[in-house]
Design a protein around this motif. Structure first.
Motif, PDB file in Angstrom:
ATOM      1  N   ASP B  81       0.814  -1.223   0.000  1.00 22.87           N
ATOM      2  CA  ASP B  81       0.000   0.000   0.000  1.00 22.87           C
ATOM      3  C   ASP B  81       0.850   1.277   0.000  1.00 22.87           C
ATOM      4  O   ASP B  81       0.481   2.270   0.624  1.00 22.87           O
ATOM      5  N   VAL B  82       1.997   1.219  -0.648  1.00 26.26           N
ATOM      6  CA  VAL B  82       2.830   2.426  -0.728  1.00 26.26           C
ATOM      7  C   VAL B  82       3.231   2.675  -2.181  1.00 26.26           C
ATOM      8  O   VAL B  82       3.461   1.736  -2.947  1.00 26.26           O
ATOM      9  N   LYS B  83       3.265   3.954  -2.518  1.00 23.89           N
ATOM     10  CA  LYS B  83       3.575   4.329  -3.902  1.00 23.89           C
ATOM     11  C   LYS B  83       4.677   5.390  -3.878  1.00 23.89           C
ATOM     12  O   LYS B  83       4.666   6.287  -3.033  1.00 23.89           O
ATOM     13  N   VAL B  84       5.628   5.275  -4.803  1.00 26.65           N
ATOM     14  CA  VAL B  84       6.696   6.278  -4.883  1.00 26.65           C
ATOM     15  C   VAL B  84       6.311   7.320  -5.929  1.00 26.65           C
ATOM     16  O   VAL B  84       5.927   6.969  -7.047  1.00 26.65           O
ATOM     17  N   GLU B  85       6.402   8.602  -5.540  1.00 32.65           N
ATOM     18  CA  GLU B  85       6.005   9.691  -6.444  1.00 32.65           C
ATOM     19  C   GLU B  85       7.247  10.415  -6.948  1.00 32.65           C
ATOM     20  O   GLU B  85       8.113  10.783  -6.151  1.00 32.65           O
ATOM     21  N   GLY B  86       7.337  10.614  -8.234  1.00 30.17           N
ATOM     22  CA  GLY B  86       8.448  11.394  -8.806  1.00 30.17           C
ATOM     23  C   GLY B  86       9.527  10.536  -9.432  1.00 30.17           C
ATOM     24  O   GLY B  86      10.542  11.047  -9.902  1.00 30.17           O
ATOM     25  N   GLY B  87       9.339   9.239  -9.460  1.00 29.22           N
ATOM     26  CA  GLY B  87      10.342   8.351 -10.069  1.00 29.22           C
ATOM     27  C   GLY B  87      10.174   6.951  -9.520  1.00 29.22           C
ATOM     28  O   GLY B  87       9.317   6.706  -8.663  1.00 29.22           O
ATOM     29  N   SER B  88      10.983   6.006 -10.005  1.00 31.49           N
ATOM     30  CA  SER B  88      10.842   4.622  -9.529  1.00 31.49           C
ATOM     31  C   SER B  88      11.701   4.397  -8.288  1.00 31.49           C
ATOM     32  O   SER B  88      12.694   5.093  -8.072  1.00 31.49           O
ATOM     33  N   LEU B  89      11.320   3.409  -7.502  1.00 30.01           N
ATOM     34  CA  LEU B  89      12.065   3.071  -6.293  1.00 30.01           C
ATOM     35  C   LEU B  89      13.484   2.620  -6.656  1.00 30.01           C
ATOM     36  O   LEU B  89      14.463   2.984  -6.002  1.00 30.01           O
ATOM     37  N   LYS B  90      13.584   1.858  -7.728  1.00 32.45           N
ATOM     38  CA  LYS B  90      14.897   1.367  -8.155  1.00 32.45           C
ATOM     39  C   LYS B  90      15.820   2.536  -8.520  1.00 32.45           C
ATOM     40  O   LYS B  90      16.987   2.579  -8.092  1.00 32.45           O
ATOM     41  N   ASP B  91      15.299   3.487  -9.282  1.00 29.47           N
ATOM     42  CA  ASP B  91      16.109   4.660  -9.645  1.00 29.47           C
ATOM     43  C   ASP B  91      16.533   5.438  -8.407  1.00 29.47           C
ATOM     44  O   ASP B  91      17.648   5.962  -8.331  1.00 29.47           O
ATOM     45  N   ALA B  92      15.622   5.520  -7.424  1.00 22.86           N
ATOM     46  CA  ALA B  92      15.939   6.267  -6.191  1.00 22.86           C
ATOM     47  C   ALA B  92      17.096   5.591  -5.447  1.00 22.86           C
ATOM     48  O   ALA B  92      17.975   6.271  -4.895  1.00 22.86           O
ATOM     49  N   ILE B  93      17.104   4.252  -5.453  1.00 24.51           N
ATOM     50  CA  ILE B  93      18.189   3.528  -4.775  1.00 24.51           C
ATOM     51  C   ILE B  93      19.513   3.764  -5.521  1.00 24.51           C
ATOM     52  O   ILE B  93      20.552   4.000  -4.909  1.00 24.51           O
ATOM     53  N   TYR B  94      19.453   3.741  -6.840  1.00 22.40           N
ATOM     54  CA  TYR B  94      20.670   4.005  -7.631  1.00 22.40           C
ATOM     55  C   TYR B  94      21.199   5.413  -7.341  1.00 22.40           C
ATOM     56  O   TYR B  94      22.388   5.600  -7.095  1.00 22.40           O
ATOM     57  N   GLU B  95      20.275   6.384  -7.378  1.00 27.10           N
ATOM     58  CA  GLU B  95      20.708   7.767  -7.193  1.00 27.10           C
ATOM     59  C   GLU B  95      21.230   7.993  -5.768  1.00 27.10           C
ATOM     60  O   GLU B  95      22.242   8.676  -5.566  1.00 27.10           O
ATOM     61  N   GLY B  96      20.561   7.404  -4.788  1.00 32.44           N
ATOM     62  CA  GLY B  96      20.998   7.529  -3.384  1.00 32.44           C
ATOM     63  C   GLY B  96      22.372   6.906  -3.193  1.00 32.44           C
ATOM     64  O   GLY B  96      23.223   7.434  -2.465  1.00 32.44           O
TER      65      GLY B  96
END
Lengths: 184, 287
Positions: B81-96
């Motif tokens: 029940d969670v949604k990532v807004e502004g990009g994908s979760l995978k991309d966020a992990i890469y960028e982080g």
């Protein structure tokens, strides 16, 4: 288990007094090189070309440091596992290399080369990278900057703490230490 | 559906990486202090002292504990029940990951398998990370991160034993892995053991087992006993701190099994051993 303070370049008489298990505080110039740099050094030797530093009495430290923060001499700089340099080390020892600093076991050829040409393998404490960085007073890339952490650096060190793992008599601290504490 | 911002995930991962590569995990620190007290060999005791001093310097100066700041490993549990807004979760992990390693002055340790070239300007700084995703009930994202160094990874092994080998076979296999590794993986160690599932899944479990806090017991009493037995056997090897000979080689053994219980195929007994050096850099966050 004796303790010595030694200054590089190392001479035969320095190496001859060291025994596996001795603690040494090294000062002077130490060169860094890992896999890629070793390959290039040996290629230069095979092509009969000049090396970027003088091997006579030299000590090589197997390390790929983290990038320094602004104002730092060097980032964290602990030893990497040495066996990866085993195919290259005997050729360098034959040409004057007197000391290697790393961690982990060496192969028979390296141990034999240490005996034959009077060289020594020192172990530094893996993972003690922030502590070892304190012993490094200056660092300058002298070859292969494109290799990044694997570039050859000339380090000025002061009281770099190491332990003799393989001496020039064929002794091996890893084997002896383990034998002493092993339980059946 | 709960909404989480892409940038918030990037920042949380960046901060977690910088903190955990410079601050030794508290459970490992406690275990090393204990080992320092118990170690009988003088030279190993001196090594443990250097390791503890190093942790103090690293913490004070926010300087990496070890120059091998690892391949970035993530185990991610995503709530249904969670949604990532502004990009994908995978991309966020890469960028982080890229931000954490770059801005934390950590080493870019990934390279091409064959040319061995560092592709930080092409692929990204210390990219790619290894990510295991799982989907779970709830509206949270749980992220576990480890900076896994090469030295201890190089000696890790997986096998599929014959079912008849049983517990005895498992103990022998783990002991052989630790014995063959000797000084190379930077002992004292934590040993993750994955048992069951398939050949590959045993390896994944052996890695995940390293996230468990040192000092906690396996909830299955039989496995808790097996962990203690393997630890005792490995400590008989006399390897000691950095392999210089001593009594404290393995600080903990953590077993993970294929749930529910400890399942596998009727023909197989998969076992994997993932070795963790003393510079344990593990962290987790819940978003």
């Amino acid at each position: 288990m004796a303790e010595y303070k030694l200054r590089t370049p190392l001479r035969n008489e320095d190496v001859e007094k060291l025994k596996a298990g001795d603690i040494v505080y090294l000062s002077g110039v130490v060169y860094t090189a890992r896999d890629a740099a070793h390959k290039r050094l040996v290629d230069l030797i095979n092509e009969g070309k000049e090396l970027p530093f003088d091997l006579e009495g030299a000590v090589i430290y197997y390390v790929g440091p983290t990038p320094p923060k602004p104002g730092e001499v060097i980032g964290s700089a602990g030893p990497t596992t040495s066996y990866r340099m085993d195919p290259y080390a005997p050729i360098l020892i034959e040409r004057g290399l007197k000391g290697m600093i790393g961690k982990g076991k060496r192969n028979k050829e390296v141990i034999e080369a240490c005996k034959k040409h009077k060289a020594v393998y020192f172990g530094a404490v893996g993972g003690a990278a922030a502590l070892i960085a304190k012993a490094i007073k200056s660092a300058e890339v002298i070859a292969y900057p494109e290799l990044g952490p694997e570039a050859i650096r000339k380090l000025e060190v002061e009281d770099f703490p190491v332990v003799v793992v393989n001496d020039c008599y064929g002794n091996d601290l890893y084997e002896e230490g383990r034998k002493k504490w092993e339980q059946q | 559906m709960r909404v989480v911002k892409y940038e918030d995930i990037v920042k949380a991962i960046r901060d977690m990486i910088i903190y955990s590569t410079t601050h030794l995990a508290p459970d490992m620190k406690k275990a090393l202090e204990e080992a320092y007290k118990n170690e009988k060999s003088e030279v190993s005791k001196a090594v443990l002292k250097q390791i503890l001093d190093n942790a103090k310097i690293a913490e004070e100066e926010w300087k990496p504990l070890c120059q091998d700041t690892g391949l970035a490993i993530f185990f991610v549990k995503v709530g249904e029940d969670v949604k990532v807004e502004g990009g994908s979760l995978k991309d966020a992990i890469y960028e982080g990951t890229e931000k954490g390693y770059k801005e934390g002055y950590l080493r870019a340790s990934t390279c091409d398998c064959f040319t061995r070239a560092n592709l930080k300007d092409k692929i990204g700084y210390n990219l790619p990370p290894v990510i295991y995703f799982d989907i779970v009930p709830g509206d949270k994202i749980e992220i576990e991160y480890a900076a896994k160094g090469g030295g201890s990874e190089n000696v890790s092994r997986a096998t599929v034993l014959a079912p008849a080998a049983g517990k005895k076979g498992i103990i022998e296999f783990v002991k052989k892995v630790i014995s063959d590794a000797g000084p190379n993986p930077c002992p004292p160690l934590v040993v993750g053991v994955g048992i069951g599932g398939s050949f590959d899944y045993a390896a994944v479990m052996s890695k995940h087992a390293l996230f468990r806090d040192i000092g906690t017991k396996n909830p299955d009493p039989e496995l808790a006993e097996l962990e203690e037995e393997i630890k005792k056997e490995c400590n008989k090897l006399g390897i000691g701190a950095m392999g210089m000979g001593g009594t404290e080689t393995v600080l903990a053994v953590h077993i993970e099994t294929f749930q529910p219980g400890r399942m596998c195929h009727i023909a197989s007994l998969p076992v994997a051993v993932n070795v963790q050096c003393h510079s344990s850099r593990h962290a987790h966050i819940t978003i």
